[in-house]
Design a protein around this motif. Sequence first.
Motif, mmCIF file in Angstrom:
data_model
loop_
_atom_site.group_PDB
_atom_site.id
_atom_site.type_symbol
_atom_site.label_atom_id
_atom_site.label_comp_id
_atom_site.label_asym_id
_atom_site.label_seq_id
_atom_site.Cartn_x
_atom_site.Cartn_y
_atom_site.Cartn_z
ATOM 1 N N LEU A 12 0.726 -1.371 -0.009
ATOM 2 C CA LEU A 12 0.138 -0.064 0.136
ATOM 3 C C LEU A 12 1.080 1.119 -0.207
ATOM 4 C CD1 LEU A 12 -2.804 -1.001 2.821
ATOM 5 C CD2 LEU A 12 -2.838 -1.218 0.271
ATOM 6 N N PRO A 13 0.443 2.317 -0.546
ATOM 7 C CA PRO A 13 1.145 3.520 -0.796
ATOM 8 C C PRO A 13 1.367 4.243 0.637
ATOM 9 C CG PRO A 13 -1.050 3.846 -1.646
ATOM 10 C CD PRO A 13 -0.919 2.594 -1.388
ATOM 11 N N HIS A 14 2.223 5.065 0.869
ATOM 12 C CA HIS A 14 2.422 5.962 1.847
ATOM 13 C C HIS A 14 1.105 6.677 2.618
ATOM 14 C CE1 HIS A 14 4.671 8.138 5.163
ATOM 15 N NE2 HIS A 14 3.914 9.100 4.572
ATOM 16 N N GLY A 15 0.613 6.660 3.670
ATOM 17 C CA GLY A 15 -0.365 7.341 4.164
ATOM 18 C C GLY A 15 -1.852 6.396 3.933
ATOM 19 N N TRP A 16 -1.464 4.965 3.786
ATOM 20 C CA TRP A 16 -2.630 4.083 3.615
ATOM 21 C C TRP A 16 -2.556 3.061 4.946
ATOM 22 C CZ3 TRP A 16 -6.174 2.188 -0.117
ATOM 23 C CH2 TRP A 16 -6.342 3.165 -1.268
ATOM 24 N N ALA A 17 -3.484 2.615 5.299
ATOM 25 C CA ALA A 17 -3.379 1.844 6.336
ATOM 26 C C ALA A 17 -4.175 0.383 5.837
ATOM 27 C CB ALA A 17 -4.207 2.214 7.642
ATOM 28 N N LEU A 38 -14.392 -3.538 12.271
ATOM 29 C CA LEU A 38 -13.994 -2.645 11.230
ATOM 30 C C LEU A 38 -13.834 -1.222 11.769
ATOM 31 C CD1 LEU A 38 -13.006 -1.968 8.246
ATOM 32 C CD2 LEU A 38 -15.564 -1.724 7.978
ATOM 33 N N ASN A 39 -14.560 -0.826 12.742
ATOM 34 C CA ASN A 39 -14.453 0.546 13.213
ATOM 35 C C ASN A 39 -13.520 0.804 14.073
ATOM 36 O OD1 ASN A 39 -16.882 1.762 11.761
ATOM 37 N ND2 ASN A 39 -18.422 1.121 13.508
ATOM 38 N N ARG A 40 -13.154 -0.256 14.905
ATOM 39 C CA ARG A 40 -12.128 -0.167 15.541
ATOM 40 C C ARG A 40 -10.617 -0.289 15.127
ATOM 41 N NH1 ARG A 40 -13.176 -1.339 21.383
ATOM 42 N NH2 ARG A 40 -15.231 -0.562 21.556
ATOM 43 N N CYS A 41 -10.731 -0.681 13.792
ATOM 44 C CA CYS A 41 -9.497 -0.961 12.871
ATOM 45 C C CYS A 41 -9.335 0.775 12.419
ATOM 46 C CB CYS A 41 -9.524 -1.800 11.933
ATOM 47 S SG CYS A 41 -9.570 -3.490 12.373
ATOM 48 N N LEU A 42 -10.465 0.903 11.926
ATOM 49 C CA LEU A 42 -10.435 2.406 10.952
ATOM 50 C C LEU A 42 -10.107 3.704 12.073
ATOM 51 C CD1 LEU A 42 -13.780 2.182 8.959
ATOM 52 C CD2 LEU A 42 -11.347 2.117 8.305
ATOM 53 N N GLU A 43 -10.393 3.390 13.295
ATOM 54 C CA GLU A 43 -10.179 4.341 14.412
ATOM 55 C C GLU A 43 -8.459 4.420 14.593
ATOM 56 O OE1 GLU A 43 -12.580 3.422 17.607
ATOM 57 O OE2 GLU A 43 -14.269 4.163 16.752
ATOM 58 N N ALA A 44 -8.103 3.344 14.750
ATOM 59 C CA ALA A 44 -6.522 3.015 15.142
ATOM 60 C C ALA A 44 -5.578 3.550 13.954
ATOM 61 C CB ALA A 44 -6.384 1.702 15.374
ATOM 62 N N ALA A 45 -6.212 3.170 12.653
ATOM 63 C CA ALA A 45 -5.514 3.574 11.534
ATOM 64 C C ALA A 45 -5.585 5.385 11.585
ATOM 65 C CB ALA A 45 -6.035 3.080 10.283
ATOM 66 N N SER A 46 -6.625 5.842 11.791
ATOM 67 C CA SER A 46 -6.736 7.393 11.897
ATOM 68 C C SER A 46 -5.952 7.746 12.848
ATOM 69 C CB SER A 46 -8.225 7.638 12.197
ATOM 70 O OG SER A 46 -8.512 9.067 12.120
ATOM 71 N N ARG A 47 -5.720 7.245 14.307
ATOM 72 C CA ARG A 47 -4.917 7.611 14.916
ATOM 73 C C ARG A 47 -3.448 7.790 14.683
ATOM 74 N NH1 ARG A 47 -8.435 4.572 18.635
ATOM 75 N NH2 ARG A 47 -6.534 3.284 18.521
ATOM 76 N N ARG A 48 -3.074 6.989 13.811
ATOM 77 C CA ARG A 48 -1.707 6.764 13.393
ATOM 78 C C ARG A 48 -1.401 7.727 12.076
ATOM 79 N NH1 ARG A 48 -2.829 1.509 15.402
ATOM 80 N NH2 ARG A 48 -1.533 0.879 16.915
ATOM 81 N N GLY A 49 -2.598 8.487 11.707
ATOM 82 C CA GLY A 49 -2.253 9.153 10.606
ATOM 83 C C GLY A 49 -2.958 8.843 9.306
ATOM 84 N N ALA A 50 -3.475 7.795 8.906
ATOM 85 C CA ALA A 50 -3.729 7.153 7.777
ATOM 86 C C ALA A 50 -4.839 7.936 7.113
ATOM 87 C CB ALA A 50 -4.109 5.641 7.853
ATOM 88 N N ARG A 51 -4.786 8.292 6.068
ATOM 89 C CA ARG A 51 -5.878 9.052 5.182
ATOM 90 C C ARG A 51 -6.623 7.948 4.465
ATOM 91 N NH1 ARG A 51 -1.361 12.436 3.530
ATOM 92 N NH2 ARG A 51 -1.412 10.679 2.030
ATOM 93 N N GLU A 52 -6.107 6.862 4.398
ATOM 94 C CA GLU A 52 -6.998 5.865 3.312
ATOM 95 C C GLU A 52 -6.874 4.458 4.081
ATOM 96 O OE1 GLU A 52 -8.824 6.674 0.772
ATOM 97 O OE2 GLU A 52 -7.970 8.720 0.418
#
Length: 58
Positions: A12-17, A38-52
């Motif tokens: 995956l490209p930079h900025g993706w989780a 899925l929501n927990r995974c998305l929340e964790a990714a967002s906290r780490r700065g993932a945009r996608e």
Amino acid sequence: MDGNERAQGLGLPHGWAGDPTLAAHPEMRGRGFGRLLLNRCLEAASRRGAREHYTAAL
């Protein structure tokens, strides 16, 4: 290793989780468990700065 390095290991490209595969046990289907997971995974990714985010679901 940060979240971006792990995501890039999935191709995956930079900025993706990414979560290569998410699945709920058949007995848990229809109870909202998959949505919660899925929501927990998305929340964790967002906290780490993932945009996608990429997920393969079964």
